[in-house]
Design a protein around this motif. Structure first.
Motif, PDB file in Angstrom:
ATOM      1  N   LEU A 127       0.829  -1.205   0.000  1.00  0.00           N
ATOM      2  CA  LEU A 127       0.000   0.000   0.000  1.00  0.00           C
ATOM      3  C   LEU A 127       0.865   1.257   0.000  1.00  0.00           C
ATOM      4  O   LEU A 127       0.561   2.234  -0.701  1.00  0.00           O
ATOM      5  CB  LEU A 127      -0.939  -0.012   1.205  1.00  0.00           C
ATOM      6  N   ALA A 128       1.934   1.249   0.764  1.00  0.00           N
ATOM      7  CA  ALA A 128       2.843   2.397   0.765  1.00  0.00           C
ATOM      8  C   ALA A 128       3.510   2.558  -0.598  1.00  0.00           C
ATOM      9  O   ALA A 128       3.665   3.684  -1.110  1.00  0.00           O
ATOM     10  CB  ALA A 128       3.897   2.226   1.853  1.00  0.00           C
ATOM     11  N   ALA A 129       3.889   1.449  -1.208  1.00  0.00           N
ATOM     12  CA  ALA A 129       4.589   1.499  -2.500  1.00  0.00           C
ATOM     13  C   ALA A 129       3.683   1.971  -3.627  1.00  0.00           C
ATOM     14  O   ALA A 129       4.166   2.548  -4.616  1.00  0.00           O
ATOM     15  CB  ALA A 129       5.142   0.120  -2.829  1.00  0.00           C
ATOM     16  N   THR A 130       2.379   1.734  -3.517  1.00  0.00           N
ATOM     17  CA  THR A 130       1.452   2.076  -4.604  1.00  0.00           C
ATOM     18  C   THR A 130       0.656   3.350  -4.330  1.00  0.00           C
ATOM     19  O   THR A 130      -0.283   3.650  -5.052  1.00  0.00           O
ATOM     20  CB  THR A 130       0.478   0.909  -4.854  1.00  0.00           C
ATOM     21  N   THR A 131       1.031   4.083  -3.299  1.00  0.00           N
ATOM     22  CA  THR A 131       0.350   5.342  -3.004  1.00  0.00           C
ATOM     23  C   THR A 131       0.383   6.268  -4.221  1.00  0.00           C
ATOM     24  O   THR A 131       1.439   6.517  -4.806  1.00  0.00           O
ATOM     25  CB  THR A 131       1.020   6.058  -1.814  1.00  0.00           C
ATOM     26  N   GLY A 132      -0.799   6.734  -4.628  1.00  0.00           N
ATOM     27  CA  GLY A 132      -0.881   7.642  -5.767  1.00  0.00           C
ATOM     28  C   GLY A 132      -0.868   6.971  -7.121  1.00  0.00           C
ATOM     29  O   GLY A 132      -0.983   7.658  -8.147  1.00  0.00           O
ATOM     30  N   LEU A 133      -0.740   5.647  -7.160  1.00  0.00           N
ATOM     31  CA  LEU A 133      -0.731   4.931  -8.435  1.00  0.00           C
ATOM     32  C   LEU A 133      -2.138   4.441  -8.767  1.00  0.00           C
ATOM     33  O   LEU A 133      -2.893   4.014  -7.876  1.00  0.00           O
ATOM     34  CB  LEU A 133       0.230   3.741  -8.382  1.00  0.00           C
ATOM     35  N   ASP A 134      -2.476   4.445 -10.039  1.00  0.00           N
ATOM     36  CA  ASP A 134      -3.808   4.029 -10.500  1.00  0.00           C
ATOM     37  C   ASP A 134      -3.834   2.517 -10.713  1.00  0.00           C
ATOM     38  O   ASP A 134      -3.943   2.024 -11.835  1.00  0.00           O
ATOM     39  CB  ASP A 134      -4.153   4.769 -11.796  1.00  0.00           C
ATOM     40  N   VAL A 135      -3.733   1.788  -9.617  1.00  0.00           N
ATOM     41  CA  VAL A 135      -3.711   0.326  -9.692  1.00  0.00           C
ATOM     42  C   VAL A 135      -4.677  -0.255  -8.667  1.00  0.00           C
ATOM     43  O   VAL A 135      -4.969   0.368  -7.640  1.00  0.00           O
ATOM     44  CB  VAL A 135      -2.299  -0.247  -9.443  1.00  0.00           C
ATOM     45  N   THR A 136      -5.161  -1.442  -8.965  1.00  0.00           N
ATOM     46  CA  THR A 136      -5.976  -2.195  -8.009  1.00  0.00           C
ATOM     47  C   THR A 136      -5.047  -2.993  -7.104  1.00  0.00           C
ATOM     48  O   THR A 136      -4.098  -3.617  -7.583  1.00  0.00           O
ATOM     49  CB  THR A 136      -6.930  -3.154  -8.739  1.00  0.00           C
ATOM     50  N   VAL A 137      -5.317  -2.974  -5.796  1.00  0.00           N
ATOM     51  CA  VAL A 137      -4.563  -3.775  -4.835  1.00  0.00           C
ATOM     52  C   VAL A 137      -5.502  -4.821  -4.243  1.00  0.00           C
ATOM     53  O   VAL A 137      -6.564  -4.474  -3.697  1.00  0.00           O
ATOM     54  CB  VAL A 137      -3.961  -2.913  -3.713  1.00  0.00           C
ATOM     55  N   LEU A 138      -5.134  -6.080  -4.382  1.00  0.00           N
ATOM     56  CA  LEU A 138      -5.866  -7.188  -3.788  1.00  0.00           C
ATOM     57  C   LEU A 138      -5.049  -7.752  -2.632  1.00  0.00           C
ATOM     58  O   LEU A 138      -3.822  -7.696  -2.634  1.00  0.00           O
ATOM     59  CB  LEU A 138      -6.120  -8.291  -4.813  1.00  0.00           C
ATOM     60  N   TYR A 139      -5.761  -8.333  -1.656  1.00  0.00           N
ATOM     61  CA  TYR A 139      -5.081  -8.905  -0.495  1.00  0.00           C
ATOM     62  C   TYR A 139      -5.508 -10.347  -0.292  1.00  0.00           C
ATOM     63  O   TYR A 139      -6.683 -10.690  -0.420  1.00  0.00           O
ATOM     64  CB  TYR A 139      -5.411  -8.112   0.775  1.00  0.00           C
TER      65      TYR A 139
END
Length: 312
Positions: A211-223
Protein backbone atom coordinates in the motif's frame (compact mmCIF):
# COMPACT_ATOMS: atom_id res chain seq x y z
CA UNK A 1 16.61 -20.65 23.46
CA UNK A 2 16.72 -17.34 25.33
CA UNK A 3 17.59 -15.40 22.16
CA UNK A 4 14.70 -17.11 20.38
CA UNK A 5 12.26 -16.06 23.11
CA UNK A 6 13.44 -12.46 22.97
CA UNK A 7 13.16 -12.41 19.17
CA UNK A 8 9.54 -13.53 19.33
CA UNK A 9 8.54 -11.32 22.23
CA UNK A 10 7.78 -14.13 24.67
CA UNK A 11 7.45 -12.71 28.15
CA UNK A 12 7.53 -9.07 26.89
CA UNK A 13 3.77 -8.51 26.59
CA UNK A 14 3.93 -8.29 22.80
CA UNK A 15 1.09 -10.06 21.00
CA UNK A 16 2.80 -11.74 18.06
CA UNK A 17 1.20 -14.30 15.77
CA UNK A 18 3.14 -17.02 17.55
CA UNK A 19 1.92 -15.92 20.97
CA UNK A 20 -1.64 -15.80 19.64
CA UNK A 21 -1.15 -19.35 18.39
CA UNK A 22 -0.19 -20.45 21.91
CA UNK A 23 -3.18 -18.69 23.48
CA UNK A 24 -5.79 -19.89 20.99
CA UNK A 25 -4.52 -23.46 20.78
CA UNK A 26 -4.29 -23.81 24.56
CA UNK A 27 -7.89 -22.66 24.89
CA UNK A 28 -9.16 -24.95 22.15
CA UNK A 29 -7.35 -27.95 23.63
CA UNK A 30 -9.62 -27.43 26.65
CA UNK A 31 -12.72 -27.20 24.49
CA UNK A 32 -12.15 -29.80 21.76
CA UNK A 33 -11.22 -33.34 22.86
CA UNK A 34 -10.33 -34.20 19.25
CA UNK A 35 -7.53 -31.62 19.06
CA UNK A 36 -3.95 -32.79 19.72
CA UNK A 37 -0.68 -30.85 19.68
CA UNK A 38 2.76 -32.17 18.76
CA UNK A 39 5.84 -30.04 19.49
CA UNK A 40 9.58 -30.36 18.88
CA UNK A 41 10.75 -28.21 21.83
CA UNK A 42 9.91 -24.95 20.03
CA UNK A 43 7.23 -22.96 21.96
CA UNK A 44 7.18 -25.64 24.67
CA UNK A 45 7.40 -23.05 27.45
CA UNK A 46 4.16 -21.45 26.31
CA UNK A 47 2.34 -24.77 26.23
CA UNK A 48 3.43 -26.14 29.63
CA UNK A 49 0.09 -25.33 31.32
CA UNK A 50 -1.83 -27.01 28.47
CA UNK A 51 0.46 -30.03 28.69
CA UNK A 52 -0.22 -30.34 32.40
CA UNK A 53 -3.96 -30.32 31.74
CA UNK A 54 -3.81 -32.63 28.71
CA UNK A 55 -0.70 -34.83 28.92
CA UNK A 56 -2.22 -37.32 26.49
CA UNK A 57 -2.87 -34.70 23.79
CA UNK A 58 0.12 -32.32 24.14
CA UNK A 59 3.25 -34.21 23.12
CA UNK A 60 6.83 -32.97 22.94
CA UNK A 61 9.06 -35.24 20.83
CA UNK A 62 12.23 -33.17 21.28
CA UNK A 63 14.27 -31.91 18.35
CA UNK A 64 13.17 -34.77 16.11
CA UNK A 65 11.23 -33.13 13.32
CA UNK A 66 10.62 -36.24 11.21
CA UNK A 67 9.15 -37.84 14.32
CA UNK A 68 7.08 -34.71 14.92
CA UNK A 69 5.25 -35.19 11.63
CA UNK A 70 5.16 -38.98 11.92
CA UNK A 71 3.50 -38.80 15.35
CA UNK A 72 1.02 -36.28 13.95
CA UNK A 73 0.17 -38.65 11.13
CA UNK A 74 -0.33 -41.47 13.60
CA UNK A 75 -2.64 -39.36 15.75
CA UNK A 76 -4.66 -38.53 12.65
CA UNK A 77 -5.12 -42.24 11.94
CA UNK A 78 -6.72 -42.58 15.40
CA UNK A 79 -9.30 -39.88 14.55
CA UNK A 80 -7.64 -36.93 16.29
CA UNK A 81 -7.01 -33.56 14.67
CA UNK A 82 -3.21 -33.12 15.04
CA UNK A 83 -1.49 -29.74 15.13
CA UNK A 84 2.27 -29.88 14.50
CA UNK A 85 4.47 -26.88 15.25
CA UNK A 86 8.08 -25.77 14.87
CA UNK A 87 10.17 -23.44 12.69
CA UNK A 88 9.15 -23.54 9.02
CA UNK A 89 12.48 -25.00 7.91
CA UNK A 90 12.04 -27.92 10.31
CA UNK A 91 8.30 -28.35 9.70
CA UNK A 92 8.13 -28.43 5.90
CA UNK A 93 11.65 -28.86 4.53
CA UNK A 94 13.38 -31.34 6.87
CA UNK A 95 10.44 -33.78 7.27
CA UNK A 96 9.06 -33.34 3.76
CA UNK A 97 9.01 -37.09 3.13
CA UNK A 98 6.86 -37.58 6.22
CA UNK A 99 4.52 -34.76 5.15
CA UNK A 100 4.19 -36.39 1.72
CA UNK A 101 3.66 -39.94 2.99
CA UNK A 102 2.10 -39.71 6.45
CA UNK A 103 -0.54 -37.24 5.31
CA UNK A 104 -0.78 -37.28 1.50
CA UNK A 105 -0.20 -41.01 0.88
CA UNK A 106 -2.06 -42.13 4.01
CA UNK A 107 -4.99 -39.84 3.21
CA UNK A 108 -5.00 -38.21 6.64
CA UNK A 109 -5.47 -34.59 7.66
CA UNK A 110 -3.71 -32.28 10.06
CA UNK A 111 -2.51 -28.74 10.65
CA UNK A 112 1.09 -27.61 10.24
CA UNK A 113 1.74 -24.33 12.08
CA UNK A 114 5.13 -22.75 11.44
CA UNK A 115 7.18 -19.99 13.02
CA UNK A 116 10.23 -18.16 11.69
CA UNK A 117 9.15 -18.08 8.08
CA UNK A 118 11.40 -16.66 5.35
CA UNK A 119 13.90 -14.65 7.40
CA UNK A 120 12.02 -13.76 10.58
CA UNK A 121 14.85 -14.77 12.89
CA UNK A 122 18.05 -13.75 11.07
CA UNK A 123 20.20 -14.51 14.12
CA UNK A 124 19.27 -18.17 13.65
CA UNK A 125 21.09 -18.24 10.34
CA UNK A 126 20.19 -19.93 7.07
CA UNK A 127 19.22 -23.17 8.83
CA UNK A 128 16.21 -21.31 10.26
CA UNK A 129 15.06 -19.75 6.98
CA UNK A 130 12.53 -21.40 4.67
CA UNK A 131 11.43 -19.10 1.85
CA UNK A 132 10.68 -22.16 -0.30
CA UNK A 133 8.12 -23.76 2.03
CA UNK A 134 4.96 -22.80 0.11
CA UNK A 135 6.55 -23.73 -3.22
CA UNK A 136 7.50 -27.11 -1.77
CA UNK A 137 3.94 -27.78 -0.57
CA UNK A 138 2.75 -26.85 -4.07
CA UNK A 139 4.26 -30.14 -5.24
CA UNK A 140 1.69 -32.00 -3.11
CA UNK A 141 -2.04 -32.30 -3.62
CA UNK A 142 -4.79 -30.87 -1.49
CA UNK A 143 -3.01 -28.50 0.94
CA UNK A 144 -4.73 -25.31 2.06
CA UNK A 145 -2.17 -22.61 2.86
CA UNK A 146 -2.91 -19.63 5.11
CA UNK A 147 -0.49 -16.70 5.32
CA UNK A 148 -1.98 -14.30 7.90
CA UNK A 149 -0.81 -10.71 7.92
CA UNK A 150 -1.80 -9.86 11.51
CA UNK A 151 -2.27 -11.75 14.81
CA UNK A 152 -6.06 -11.30 14.62
CA UNK A 153 -6.03 -12.91 11.17
CA UNK A 154 -3.82 -15.68 12.52
CA UNK A 155 -6.36 -16.44 15.25
CA UNK A 156 -9.27 -16.56 12.81
CA UNK A 157 -7.39 -18.78 10.36
CA UNK A 158 -6.12 -21.10 13.10
CA UNK A 159 -9.67 -21.59 14.35
CA UNK A 160 -10.81 -22.29 10.80
CA UNK A 161 -7.97 -24.78 10.28
CA UNK A 162 -8.66 -26.66 13.50
CA UNK A 163 -12.34 -27.00 12.61
CA UNK A 164 -11.69 -28.02 9.00
CA UNK A 165 -12.64 -31.67 9.33
CA UNK A 166 -9.80 -33.80 8.04
CA UNK A 167 -8.28 -31.32 5.61
CA UNK A 168 -4.53 -30.77 5.23
CA UNK A 169 -3.71 -27.19 6.26
CA UNK A 170 -0.52 -25.16 6.58
CA UNK A 171 -0.65 -21.95 8.65
CA UNK A 172 2.47 -19.85 8.04
CA UNK A 173 2.99 -17.52 11.00
CA UNK A 174 5.35 -14.57 10.77
CA UNK A 175 7.07 -12.10 13.04
CA UNK A 176 6.17 -9.46 10.44
CA UNK A 177 2.71 -7.94 10.70
CA UNK A 178 0.54 -5.36 9.00
CA UNK A 179 -0.66 -2.54 11.24
CA UNK A 180 -4.31 -3.62 11.09
CA UNK A 181 -6.15 -6.87 10.53
CA UNK A 182 -8.28 -7.44 7.45
CA UNK A 183 -11.37 -9.65 7.18
CA UNK A 184 -10.31 -13.19 6.26
CA UNK A 185 -13.70 -14.87 5.97
CA UNK A 186 -14.39 -16.48 2.62
CA UNK A 187 -10.71 -17.34 2.17
CA UNK A 188 -10.30 -15.47 -1.14
CA UNK A 189 -8.74 -12.32 -2.56
CA UNK A 190 -10.18 -9.08 -1.23
CA UNK A 191 -10.09 -5.70 -2.93
CA UNK A 192 -8.29 -3.09 -0.83
CA UNK A 193 -7.86 -0.36 -3.44
CA UNK A 194 -9.26 0.02 -6.96
CA UNK A 195 -7.48 1.33 -10.05
CA UNK A 196 -7.44 0.91 -13.82
CA UNK A 197 -3.82 0.29 -14.86
CA UNK A 198 -2.92 -3.04 -13.38
CA UNK A 199 -3.37 -5.34 -10.40
CA UNK A 200 -1.02 -5.79 -7.45
CA UNK A 201 -1.69 -8.79 -5.20
CA UNK A 202 -0.27 -8.53 -1.68
CA UNK A 203 -0.05 -11.70 0.37
CA UNK A 204 0.02 -11.81 4.16
CA UNK A 205 2.35 -9.36 5.92
CA UNK A 206 3.41 -7.64 2.66
CA UNK A 207 0.19 -5.58 2.47
CA UNK A 208 1.32 -2.45 4.34
CA UNK A 209 4.48 -2.16 2.24
CA UNK A 210 2.49 -2.72 -0.96
CA UNK A 211 0.00 0.00 0.00
CA UNK A 212 2.84 2.40 0.77
CA UNK A 213 4.59 1.50 -2.50
CA UNK A 214 1.45 2.08 -4.60
CA UNK A 215 0.35 5.34 -3.00
CA UNK A 216 -0.88 7.64 -5.77
CA UNK A 217 -0.73 4.93 -8.44
CA UNK A 218 -3.81 4.03 -10.50
CA UNK A 219 -3.71 0.33 -9.69
CA UNK A 220 -5.98 -2.19 -8.01
CA UNK A 221 -4.56 -3.78 -4.83
CA UNK A 222 -5.87 -7.19 -3.79
CA UNK A 223 -5.08 -8.91 -0.49
CA UNK A 224 -4.82 -12.60 0.30
CA UNK A 225 -4.34 -14.25 3.69
CA UNK A 226 -5.21 -17.63 2.16
CA UNK A 227 -3.02 -18.36 -0.86
CA UNK A 228 -3.96 -21.98 -1.55
CA UNK A 229 -6.31 -22.76 -3.08
CA UNK A 230 -5.56 -19.79 -5.33
CA UNK A 231 -8.56 -17.52 -5.96
CA UNK A 232 -8.70 -17.73 -9.75
CA UNK A 233 -12.11 -16.08 -10.15
CA UNK A 234 -11.29 -12.94 -8.16
CA UNK A 235 -8.01 -12.40 -10.00
CA UNK A 236 -9.70 -12.79 -13.39
CA UNK A 237 -12.42 -10.32 -12.43
CA UNK A 238 -9.91 -7.76 -11.19
CA UNK A 239 -7.72 -8.18 -14.27
CA UNK A 240 -10.67 -7.57 -16.58
CA UNK A 241 -11.59 -4.39 -14.68
CA UNK A 242 -8.13 -2.97 -14.06
CA UNK A 243 -5.98 -4.23 -16.90
CA UNK A 244 -4.48 -7.67 -17.18
CA UNK A 245 -0.94 -6.92 -16.00
CA UNK A 246 -0.47 -8.45 -12.54
CA UNK A 247 2.23 -8.09 -9.89
CA UNK A 248 2.34 -10.71 -7.15
CA UNK A 249 4.07 -9.73 -3.89
CA UNK A 250 4.72 -12.73 -1.64
CA UNK A 251 6.63 -12.99 1.66
CA UNK A 252 8.29 -16.21 0.48
CA UNK A 253 10.13 -17.38 -2.64
CA UNK A 254 9.66 -15.02 -5.59
CA UNK A 255 7.48 -16.55 -8.29
CA UNK A 256 5.79 -19.12 -6.04
CA UNK A 257 2.31 -18.14 -7.28
CA UNK A 258 3.23 -17.09 -10.81
CA UNK A 259 2.05 -20.37 -12.35
CA UNK A 260 -1.24 -20.17 -10.44
CA UNK A 261 -1.84 -16.62 -11.67
CA UNK A 262 -0.98 -17.57 -15.24
CA UNK A 263 -3.41 -20.48 -15.07
CA UNK A 264 -6.13 -18.19 -13.69
CA UNK A 265 -5.60 -15.76 -16.57
CA UNK A 266 -5.14 -18.36 -19.31
CA UNK A 267 -7.99 -16.91 -21.38
CA UNK A 268 -6.98 -13.28 -20.78
CA UNK A 269 -3.97 -11.69 -22.52
CA UNK A 270 -1.75 -10.75 -19.60
CA UNK A 271 1.69 -10.38 -18.04
CA UNK A 272 2.68 -11.48 -14.53
CA UNK A 273 5.59 -10.30 -12.39
CA UNK A 274 6.38 -12.34 -9.29
CA UNK A 275 8.11 -10.48 -6.44
CA UNK A 276 9.27 -12.10 -3.22
CA UNK A 277 12.32 -13.52 -1.50
CA UNK A 278 15.22 -14.11 -3.87
CA UNK A 279 17.02 -17.41 -4.27
CA UNK A 280 20.46 -16.07 -3.42
CA UNK A 281 21.50 -16.66 0.19
CA UNK A 282 22.18 -13.44 2.11
CA UNK A 283 25.10 -14.42 4.32
CA UNK A 284 25.22 -11.22 6.37
CA UNK A 285 22.14 -11.99 8.38
CA UNK A 286 21.53 -8.53 9.86
CA UNK A 287 17.95 -7.59 10.78
CA UNK A 288 14.54 -8.46 9.41
CA UNK A 289 14.23 -4.96 7.98
CA UNK A 290 17.57 -5.29 6.21
CA UNK A 291 16.49 -8.58 4.65
CA UNK A 292 13.23 -7.02 3.49
CA UNK A 293 15.10 -4.19 1.80
CA UNK A 294 17.74 -6.52 0.32
CA UNK A 295 15.01 -8.58 -1.35
CA UNK A 296 13.36 -5.41 -2.69
CA UNK A 297 10.24 -5.92 -0.59
CA UNK A 298 10.35 -2.58 1.24
CA UNK A 299 8.16 0.27 -0.13
CA UNK A 300 11.00 1.86 -2.12
CA UNK A 301 12.06 -1.40 -3.75
CA UNK A 302 8.49 -2.42 -4.50
CA UNK A 303 7.55 0.93 -5.99
CA UNK A 304 10.52 0.89 -8.34
CA UNK A 305 9.72 -2.55 -9.71
CA UNK A 306 5.93 -2.10 -9.78
CA UNK A 307 6.05 1.21 -11.65
CA UNK A 308 8.59 -0.12 -14.15
CA UNK A 309 6.51 -3.22 -14.90
CA UNK A 310 3.10 -1.55 -15.03
CA UNK A 311 4.41 1.69 -16.60
CA UNK A 312 2.47 3.82 -14.13
Amino acid sequence: MQDEKQEYGEGTGMDTMRERFVTVTSRLLDEDPRLALVLAEISMDGFRPARQRHPDRVLNVGIREQLLVGVGGGLALTGLRPVMHTFASFLVERPFEQVKLDFGHQGTGGVLVSASASYDWPAGGYTHMAPGDVALLDTLDGWTVHVPGHPDEAEALLRHAYAAGDDKVYVRLSQLSNAAARPVGGLGLRTVREGTRGVVVAMGPTLDDVLAATTGLDVTVLYAATVRPFDDASLRAAARRAGADVVLVEPYLAGTSTAAANDALAEVPHRVLGLGVGRAELRRYGTVEEHTAAHGLDPAGLRQRITAFLDV
